[in-house]
Design a protein around this motif. Structure first.
Motif, PDB file in Angstrom:
ATOM      1  N   ALA A   1       0.665  -6.982  -9.854  1.00 14.71           N
ATOM      2  CA  ALA A   1       1.357  -6.658 -11.107  1.00 14.71           C
ATOM      3  C   ALA A   1       1.509  -7.893 -11.995  1.00 14.71           C
ATOM      4  N   LEU A   2       1.853  -9.024 -11.409  1.00 10.74           N
ATOM      5  CA  LEU A   2       2.000 -10.259 -12.184  1.00 10.74           C
ATOM      6  C   LEU A   2       0.672 -10.687 -12.797  1.00 10.74           C
ATOM      7  N   TYR A   3      -0.395 -10.600 -12.027  1.00  9.11           N
ATOM      8  CA  TYR A   3      -1.722 -10.958 -12.532  1.00  9.11           C
ATOM      9  C   TYR A   3      -2.108 -10.046 -13.690  1.00  9.11           C
ATOM     10  N   ARG A   4      -1.968  -8.738 -13.516  1.00  4.85           N
ATOM     11  CA  ARG A   4      -2.346  -7.790 -14.575  1.00  4.85           C
ATOM     12  C   ARG A   4      -1.491  -7.989 -15.824  1.00  4.85           C
ATOM     13  N   ASP A   5      -0.224  -8.330 -15.651  1.00  9.55           N
ATOM     14  CA  ASP A   5       0.642  -8.590 -16.802  1.00  9.55           C
ATOM     15  C   ASP A   5       0.187  -9.853 -17.533  1.00  9.55           C
ATOM     16  N   ALA A   6      -0.132 -10.906 -16.789  1.00 13.64           N
ATOM     17  CA  ALA A   6      -0.623 -12.150 -17.408  1.00 13.64           C
ATOM     18  C   ALA A   6      -1.941 -11.891 -18.134  1.00 13.64           C
ATOM     19  N   GLU A   7      -2.821 -11.083 -17.544  1.00 11.26           N
ATOM     20  CA  GLU A   7      -4.103 -10.755 -18.156  1.00 11.26           C
ATOM     21  C   GLU A   7      -3.888  -9.987 -19.475  1.00 11.26           C
TER      22      GLU A   7
ATOM     23  N   HIS B   1     -10.096 -11.948 -11.127  1.00  9.17           N
ATOM     24  CA  HIS B   1     -10.305 -10.520 -11.358  1.00  9.17           C
ATOM     25  C   HIS B   1     -10.849  -9.797 -10.119  1.00  9.17           C
ATOM     26  N   GLY B   2     -11.840 -10.372  -9.457  1.00 10.52           N
ATOM     27  CA  GLY B   2     -12.457  -9.721  -8.304  1.00 10.52           C
ATOM     28  C   GLY B   2     -11.511  -9.562  -7.130  1.00 10.52           C
ATOM     29  N   LYS B   3     -10.760 -10.593  -6.837  1.00 10.17           N
ATOM     30  CA  LYS B   3      -9.818 -10.511  -5.715  1.00 10.17           C
ATOM     31  C   LYS B   3      -8.687  -9.533  -6.020  1.00 10.17           C
ATOM     32  N   ILE B   4      -8.244  -9.530  -7.265  1.00 14.82           N
ATOM     33  CA  ILE B   4      -7.187  -8.579  -7.647  1.00 14.82           C
ATOM     34  C   ILE B   4      -7.721  -7.154  -7.542  1.00 14.82           C
ATOM     35  N   ALA B   5      -8.955  -6.934  -7.995  1.00 11.76           N
ATOM     36  CA  ALA B   5      -9.558  -5.603  -7.883  1.00 11.76           C
ATOM     37  C   ALA B   5      -9.686  -5.186  -6.417  1.00 11.76           C
ATOM     38  N   LEU B   6     -10.017  -6.125  -5.529  1.00 11.13           N
ATOM     39  CA  LEU B   6     -10.088  -5.832  -4.098  1.00 11.13           C
ATOM     40  C   LEU B   6      -8.711  -5.428  -3.579  1.00 11.13           C
ATOM     41  N   LEU B   7      -7.680  -6.163  -3.968  1.00  5.84           N
ATOM     42  CA  LEU B   7      -6.321  -5.793  -3.550  1.00  5.84           C
ATOM     43  C   LEU B   7      -5.957  -4.394  -4.045  1.00  5.84           C
ATOM     44  N   GLU B   8      -6.293  -4.096  -5.297  1.00  5.61           N
ATOM     45  CA  GLU B   8      -6.001  -2.765  -5.836  1.00  5.61           C
ATOM     46  C   GLU B   8      -6.731  -1.678  -5.042  1.00  5.61           C
ATOM     47  N   ALA B   9      -7.986  -1.950  -4.678  1.00  7.55           N
ATOM     48  CA  ALA B   9      -8.760  -0.979  -3.898  1.00  7.55           C
ATOM     49  C   ALA B   9      -8.162  -0.793  -2.505  1.00  7.55           C
ATOM     50  N   ILE B  10      -7.696  -1.862  -1.891  1.00  9.60           N
ATOM     51  CA  ILE B  10      -7.041  -1.738  -0.588  1.00  9.60           C
ATOM     52  C   ILE B  10      -5.798  -0.873  -0.735  1.00  9.60           C
TER      53      ILE B  10
ATOM     54  N   GLY C   1       2.169  -8.504  -2.095  1.00  9.72           N
ATOM     55  CA  GLY C   1       0.849  -8.149  -2.598  1.00  9.72           C
ATOM     56  C   GLY C   1       0.924  -7.282  -3.843  1.00  9.72           C
ATOM     57  N   THR C   2       1.792  -6.286  -3.804  1.00  8.11           N
ATOM     58  CA  THR C   2       1.993  -5.413  -4.967  1.00  8.11           C
ATOM     59  C   THR C   2       2.515  -6.218  -6.148  1.00  8.11           C
ATOM     60  N   SER C   3       3.424  -7.140  -5.878  1.00  8.73           N
ATOM     61  CA  SER C   3       4.001  -7.982  -6.927  1.00  8.73           C
ATOM     62  C   SER C   3       2.956  -8.915  -7.542  1.00  8.73           C
ATOM     63  N   ILE C   4       2.122  -9.530  -6.722  1.00  7.11           N
ATOM     64  CA  ILE C   4       1.095 -10.451  -7.219  1.00  7.11           C
ATOM     65  C   ILE C   4       0.094  -9.704  -8.097  1.00  7.11           C
TER      66      ILE C   4
ATOM     67  N   THR D   1       3.930 -15.430   2.342  1.00  2.00           N
ATOM     68  CA  THR D   1       3.790 -14.277   3.235  1.00  2.00           C
ATOM     69  C   THR D   1       2.521 -13.531   2.836  1.00  2.00           C
ATOM     70  N   PRO D   2       1.934 -12.756   3.751  1.00  2.64           N
ATOM     71  CA  PRO D   2       0.664 -12.073   3.458  1.00  2.64           C
ATOM     72  C   PRO D   2       0.768 -11.081   2.301  1.00  2.64           C
ATOM     73  N   LEU D   3      -0.356 -10.898   1.615  1.00  2.74           N
ATOM     74  CA  LEU D   3      -0.459  -9.898   0.554  1.00  2.74           C
ATOM     75  C   LEU D   3      -0.907  -8.555   1.108  1.00  2.74           C
ATOM     76  N   VAL D   4      -1.633  -8.606   2.243  1.00  2.00           N
ATOM     77  CA  VAL D   4      -2.162  -7.402   2.881  1.00  2.00           C
ATOM     78  C   VAL D   4      -1.744  -7.413   4.346  1.00  2.00           C
ATOM     79  N   ALA D   5      -1.263  -6.265   4.803  1.00  2.00           N
ATOM     80  CA  ALA D   5      -0.957  -6.084   6.226  1.00  2.00           C
ATOM     81  C   ALA D   5      -1.979  -5.101   6.777  1.00  2.00           C
ATOM     82  N   ALA D   6      -2.589  -5.447   7.910  1.00  2.00           N
ATOM     83  CA  ALA D   6      -3.630  -4.601   8.498  1.00  2.00           C
ATOM     84  C   ALA D   6      -3.247  -4.222   9.922  1.00  2.00           C
ATOM     85  N   ARG D   7      -3.671  -3.017  10.306  1.00  2.00           N
ATOM     86  CA  ARG D   7      -3.531  -2.546  11.688  1.00  2.00           C
ATOM     87  C   ARG D   7      -4.936  -2.486  12.273  1.00  2.00           C
ATOM     88  N   GLY D   8      -5.067  -2.898  13.514  1.00  2.00           N
ATOM     89  CA  GLY D   8      -6.363  -2.835  14.175  1.00  2.00           C
ATOM     90  C   GLY D   8      -6.809  -1.405  14.388  1.00  2.00           C
TER      91      GLY D   8
END
Length: 113
Positions: free
Chosen positions: A86-92, A18-27, A81-84, A60-67
């Motif tokens: 969505a899949l997590y929230r659907d499973a939940e 839950h926490g990591k997914i919430a972090l991804l959503e916030a990003i 990242g968007t797919s993961i 492949t990465p879930l998050v792409a960052a620019r310096g």
């Protein structure tokens, strides 16, 4: 508040919950690892380490960052990242629907007061 399940998925390369997914959503909504971390009261370093760990878990990465720098930095979710997320929230959602009756019985047994 009604009782609900949160998932922790144990994968060969680490855990996703839950926490990591919430972090991804916030990003995804903030466009920044630092800003997303601040939403949860965590340092940029902690948020970056979590993102780096998730990026390494998948093909492949879930998050792409620019310096940062003069043009400013930023981050966004990749298609995976968007797919993961969505899949997590659907499973939940499916887990909560499936266990709805049991959750209500547990909740009914709680101390009143």
């Amino acid at each position: 508040m009604t009782a609900q399940l949160t998932l922790r998925i144990d994968l060969p390369g680490g855990r996703l919950g839950h926490g990591k997914i919430a972090l991804l959503e916030a990003i995804g909504s903030c466009g920044s690892i630092a800003a997303a971390g601040r939403e949860f009261g965590m340092s940029y370093r902690r948020a970056w380490l979590l993102v780096d760990g998730m990026n390494r878990m998948f093909e492949t990465p879930l998050v792409a960052a620019r310096g940062g720098g003069a043009g400013g930095g930023g981050a966004h979710l990749t298609d995976l990242g968007t797919s993961i997320v969505a899949l997590y929230r659907d499973a939940e959602r499916k887990a909560n629907e499936s266990a709805g009756a049991e959750l209500k019985r547990i909740e009914a047994a709680l101390a009143k007061g």
